[in-house]
Design a protein around this motif. Structure first.
Motif, PDB file in Angstrom:
ATOM      1  N   ARG A 196     -44.855  27.621 -87.421  1.00 33.88           N
ATOM      2  CA  ARG A 196     -44.687  28.998 -87.418  1.00 33.88           C
ATOM      3  C   ARG A 196     -43.333  29.447 -87.747  1.00 33.88           C
ATOM      4  NH1 ARG A 196     -47.151  33.322 -83.517  1.00 33.88           N
ATOM      5  NH2 ARG A 196     -46.438  34.336 -85.100  1.00 33.88           N
ATOM      6  N   PHE A 197     -42.576  29.049 -86.808  1.00 34.71           N
ATOM      7  CA  PHE A 197     -41.081  29.764 -86.749  1.00 34.71           C
ATOM      8  C   PHE A 197     -39.945  28.816 -87.515  1.00 34.71           C
ATOM      9  CE2 PHE A 197     -42.874  31.374 -82.652  1.00 34.71           C
ATOM     10  CZ  PHE A 197     -43.534  32.536 -83.291  1.00 34.71           C
ATOM     11  N   GLY A 198     -40.302  27.607 -88.004  1.00 33.50           N
ATOM     12  CA  GLY A 198     -39.517  26.890 -88.789  1.00 33.50           C
ATOM     13  C   GLY A 198     -39.787  26.673 -90.153  1.00 33.50           C
ATOM     14  N   ASN A 199     -40.705  27.368 -90.871  1.00 29.68           N
ATOM     15  CA  ASN A 199     -41.113  27.361 -92.099  1.00 29.68           C
ATOM     16  C   ASN A 199     -41.356  28.989 -92.719  1.00 29.68           C
ATOM     17  OD1 ASN A 199     -41.374  24.482 -92.825  1.00 29.68           O
ATOM     18  ND2 ASN A 199     -42.678  25.015 -90.924  1.00 29.68           N
ATOM     19  N   VAL A 200     -40.883  29.131 -93.927  1.00 23.40           N
ATOM     20  CA  VAL A 200     -40.893  30.518 -94.310  1.00 23.40           C
ATOM     21  C   VAL A 200     -42.576  30.559 -94.660  1.00 23.40           C
ATOM     22  CG1 VAL A 200     -40.438  30.015 -96.707  1.00 23.40           C
ATOM     23  CG2 VAL A 200     -40.025  32.249 -95.675  1.00 23.40           C
ATOM     24  N   LEU A 201     -43.357  29.653 -95.127  1.00 23.35           N
ATOM     25  CA  LEU A 201     -44.661  29.580 -95.766  1.00 23.35           C
ATOM     26  C   LEU A 201     -45.591  30.474 -95.068  1.00 23.35           C
ATOM     27  CD1 LEU A 201     -46.422  28.310 -97.930  1.00 23.35           C
ATOM     28  CD2 LEU A 201     -46.665  26.530 -96.517  1.00 23.35           C
ATOM     29  N   PHE A 202     -45.629  30.380 -93.771  1.00 20.48           N
ATOM     30  CA  PHE A 202     -46.537  30.911 -93.038  1.00 20.48           C
ATOM     31  C   PHE A 202     -46.593  32.260 -92.365  1.00 20.48           C
ATOM     32  CE2 PHE A 202     -47.726  26.271 -92.699  1.00 20.48           C
ATOM     33  CZ  PHE A 202     -49.041  26.259 -93.324  1.00 20.48           C
ATOM     34  N   GLU A 203     -45.321  32.639 -92.140  1.00 21.71           N
ATOM     35  CA  GLU A 203     -45.036  33.801 -91.229  1.00 21.71           C
ATOM     36  C   GLU A 203     -45.441  34.991 -92.231  1.00 21.71           C
ATOM     37  OE1 GLU A 203     -44.290  36.577 -88.370  1.00 21.71           O
ATOM     38  OE2 GLU A 203     -44.530  34.193 -88.229  1.00 21.71           O
ATOM     39  N   PRO A 204     -45.335  35.105 -93.455  1.00 16.70           N
ATOM     40  CA  PRO A 204     -45.897  36.370 -93.896  1.00 16.70           C
ATOM     41  C   PRO A 204     -47.465  36.434 -93.938  1.00 16.70           C
ATOM     42  CG  PRO A 204     -44.453  35.254 -95.314  1.00 16.70           C
ATOM     43  CD  PRO A 204     -44.687  34.577 -94.230  1.00 16.70           C
ATOM     44  N   LEU A 205     -48.242  35.078 -93.854  1.00 13.38           N
ATOM     45  CA  LEU A 205     -49.667  35.454 -93.898  1.00 13.38           C
ATOM     46  C   LEU A 205     -50.199  35.236 -92.366  1.00 13.38           C
ATOM     47  CD1 LEU A 205     -50.161  32.223 -96.394  1.00 13.38           C
ATOM     48  CD2 LEU A 205     -49.866  34.736 -96.708  1.00 13.38           C
ATOM     49  N   TRP A 206     -49.353  35.382 -91.481  1.00 14.76           N
ATOM     50  CA  TRP A 206     -49.615  35.099 -90.126  1.00 14.76           C
ATOM     51  C   TRP A 206     -49.988  36.472 -89.437  1.00 14.76           C
ATOM     52  CZ3 TRP A 206     -50.001  29.986 -88.803  1.00 14.76           C
ATOM     53  CH2 TRP A 206     -50.657  29.686 -87.653  1.00 14.76           C
ATOM     54  N   ARG A 207     -51.041  37.244 -89.895  1.00 17.21           N
ATOM     55  CA  ARG A 207     -50.973  38.728 -89.472  1.00 17.21           C
ATOM     56  C   ARG A 207     -52.523  39.218 -89.926  1.00 17.21           C
ATOM     57  NH1 ARG A 207     -46.720  41.367 -90.040  1.00 17.21           N
ATOM     58  NH2 ARG A 207     -45.326  39.214 -90.336  1.00 17.21           N
ATOM     59  N   ARG A 208     -52.843  40.311 -89.663  1.00  7.76           N
ATOM     60  CA  ARG A 208     -54.396  40.821 -89.731  1.00  7.76           C
ATOM     61  C   ARG A 208     -54.584  40.986 -91.188  1.00  7.76           C
ATOM     62  NH1 ARG A 208     -54.630  46.326 -90.936  1.00  7.76           N
ATOM     63  NH2 ARG A 208     -56.547  46.306 -89.948  1.00  7.76           N
ATOM     64  N   GLU A 209     -53.659  40.958 -91.943  1.00  5.41           N
ATOM     65  CA  GLU A 209     -53.818  41.550 -93.610  1.00  5.41           C
ATOM     66  C   GLU A 209     -54.303  40.061 -94.170  1.00  5.41           C
ATOM     67  OE1 GLU A 209     -50.683  44.614 -92.431  1.00  5.41           O
ATOM     68  OE2 GLU A 209     -51.140  42.218 -92.219  1.00  5.41           O
ATOM     69  N   TRP A 210     -54.157  39.002 -93.550  1.00  9.36           N
ATOM     70  CA  TRP A 210     -54.473  37.772 -94.132  1.00  9.36           C
ATOM     71  C   TRP A 210     -55.328  36.753 -93.371  1.00  9.36           C
ATOM     72  CZ3 TRP A 210     -53.564  38.302 -99.002  1.00  9.36           C
ATOM     73  CH2 TRP A 210     -52.514  39.196 -99.515  1.00  9.36           C
TER      74      TRP A 210
END
Length: 494
Positions: A196-210
């Motif tokens: 979660r916090f070591g990569n930029v890949l997942f954080e933008p997707l880790w939320r209700r919109e996705w």
């Protein structure tokens, strides 16, 4: 989680005092974990293990018991070669928690050497915690170099938990108290933070919109085994949901902490526990499934139902299965269902976190009717630790149809030259080193009890029995219905 990445440093000189040293937890988990740390050279050469039990046996008889019951479960010739050195660390002492004289002898033994760190691990029934702490204080063993580890369940509701915590706090400061949850020590849970916090890949997707939904499962093939008398007073909600499952939920849903310091992480977990939408008593029947296994099969062999297990009353209404639909009332997660599930005598032993991402808004490619969303992240905690990302790719050949595929990170093979350490080994080393980040703070524990309280109250006030499910299945049909009302299904049903 403070400095938990730096696990190579040798622990300071210590006395590890194990209450309940003849019990099942000590023999199956704690002593093997300490042995693994010893064999890896992680323990100080002068570190000592003082095994306490109420049984009037000699030191040599206790070591013989370990030879017979612990050594055979350890791995290979390397274990055998390190075993004697491990036994040399152990001193057995008869101490009955209800008899003062045993504590006097313990104090004399501990004070004679004055190790840098003194750890008290209470692998006993929780009702003995207060008595043990009082006796340790009486003999002067609660000073700043002392730390105390408390096993779950800590009480049976908020009031009893707070009463125990208050009594322990009379003798130990909060930074001396380690409330253990071994799931937090698992490598895959640590990797969840890194992913979660070591990569930029997942954080933008880790939320209700996705994210469409999150499923957290801890399933066991075993029944209550020899723990019938204990388990029948506890049940699955207290034994697994109030601690393990809610802690895993926090790790999935928490906001990025400001640092990896112990309180930065625990502050964010507490925010999630406070943001969990309360399940009102009148909502329990709709949002919570309570089950109990009946006779069936496990591993191809017939097994009895819960009510026929040793130590269980024939009319017991204790739950062996719980499934819950939970929601988090904050901007990141509003409207996303979190499904929690745990049970005994299930079809297989598995612990996993599944994050289902939303489907594409419009599919250009042919897909089977009712197919699951192509993108999901599956974090497996047991039996093998792994992280798997599912996505869709084109099926080979003269077609435009999509084919499920996955990227696998097998944690046991990702770094083959690095020794893997078990959850208990990691946590016991953290206690000796004074790292609190992977342990539960008192306010976290209290908030978790507050959240499950309406469920407990509803079950106490209903005449409806738990829903029966056949041993060796995935639980009551009502568990599947809990998700089907949202048009969803459990991961293994897809």
């Amino acid at each position: 989680m403070m400095d938990s990445h730096n696990t190579g440093a040798q622990a300071p000189e210590f006395d590890f005092i194990l209450f309940g040293a003849t019990g099942d937890l000590a023999r199956r988990k704690l002593l093997p974990a300490l042995f693994d740390a010893h064999a890896a050279g992680s323990l100080h050469p002068r570190g000592r293990i003082i095994a306490l039990g109420s049984q009037p046996i000699e030191h040599e008889a206790y070591l013989a018991m370990l030879d017979a019951e612990v050594l055979p479960a350890l791995a290979g010739n390397a274990a055998a070669s390190a075993w004697q050195g491990f036994l040399d660390r152990i001193v057995y002492l008869q101490v009955d928690a209800t008899v003062e004289s045993g504590f006097d002898a313990l104090a004399e033994l501990v004070k004679a050497r004055a190790a840098a760190v003194v750890v008290f691990y209470l692998a006993t029934a929780p009702h003995l915690f207060v008595t043990i702490c009082e006796q340790l204080a009486r003999v002067g063993l609660t000073g700043q170099r002392s730390r105390i580890v408390l096993e779950k369940p800590l009480g049976h509701d908020l009031a009893s938990s707070e009463a125990i915590n208050a009594e322990v706090a009379r003798h130990f400061a909060e930074d001396q108290i380690y409330r253990i949850d071994h799931y937090l020590g698992k490598e895959s849970v640590q990797n969840l933070m890194a992913v979660r916090f070591g990569n930029v890949l997942f954080e933008p997707l880790w939320r209700r919109e996705w994210v469409r939904d999150v499923q957290i499962t801890i399933a066991e093939e075993l029944g209550v085994e020899r723990r019938g008398n204990f388990y029948d007073r506890i049940g699955a909600l207290r034994d697994m949901v109030q601690n393990h499952l809610l802690q895993l939920l926090c790790m999935v849903a928490m906001e990025p902490p400001t640092s990896l310091s112990e309180d930065a992480i625990r502050d964010e977990k507490l925010k999630i526990l406070k943001a969990l939408k309360p399940i009102r008593t009148e909502e329990v029947a709709e949002k919570v499934v309570r089950g109990q296994y009946c006779r069936g099969a496990a591993g191809g062999d017939p097994v009895p139902g819960y009510s026929n297990e040793p130590g269980i009353a024939p009319d017991s209404r204790t739950e062996t299965f719980v499934a819950i639909r939970a929601e988090i009332a904050n901007w990141r997660w509003a409207g996303v269902p979190f499904y929690l599930r745990t049970g005994k005598r299930m079809q297989s032993r598995v612990a996993e976190i599944v994050i289902h991402f939303n489907d594409v808004p419009y599919s250009l490619f042919p897909r089977p009717l009712g197919a699951a969303p192509g993108n999901r992240l599956v974090i497996t905690l047991q039996p093998e630790e792994s992280i798997r990302l599912y996505f869709l790719t084109k099926q080979p050949g003269d077609t435009q149809a999509l084919l499920p595929a996955s990227l696998d990170l097998q944690l046991n093979s990702a770094a083959p030259r690095v020794r893997r350490i078990g959850a208990y080994e990691r946590l016991l080393l953290d206690v000796i080193r004074g790292r609190l980040g992977l342990f539960v703070r008192r306010d976290e524990q209290a908030q978790a009890w507050r959240w499950v309280a309406p469920i407990l109250k509803a079950w106490e006030n209903t005449t409806a029995p738990p829903k029966l499910y056949t041993a060796g299945t995935w639980g009551p049909a009502a568990s599947s219905a809990l998700l089907s009302r949202d048009g969803l299904a459990w991961h293994e049903e897809m």
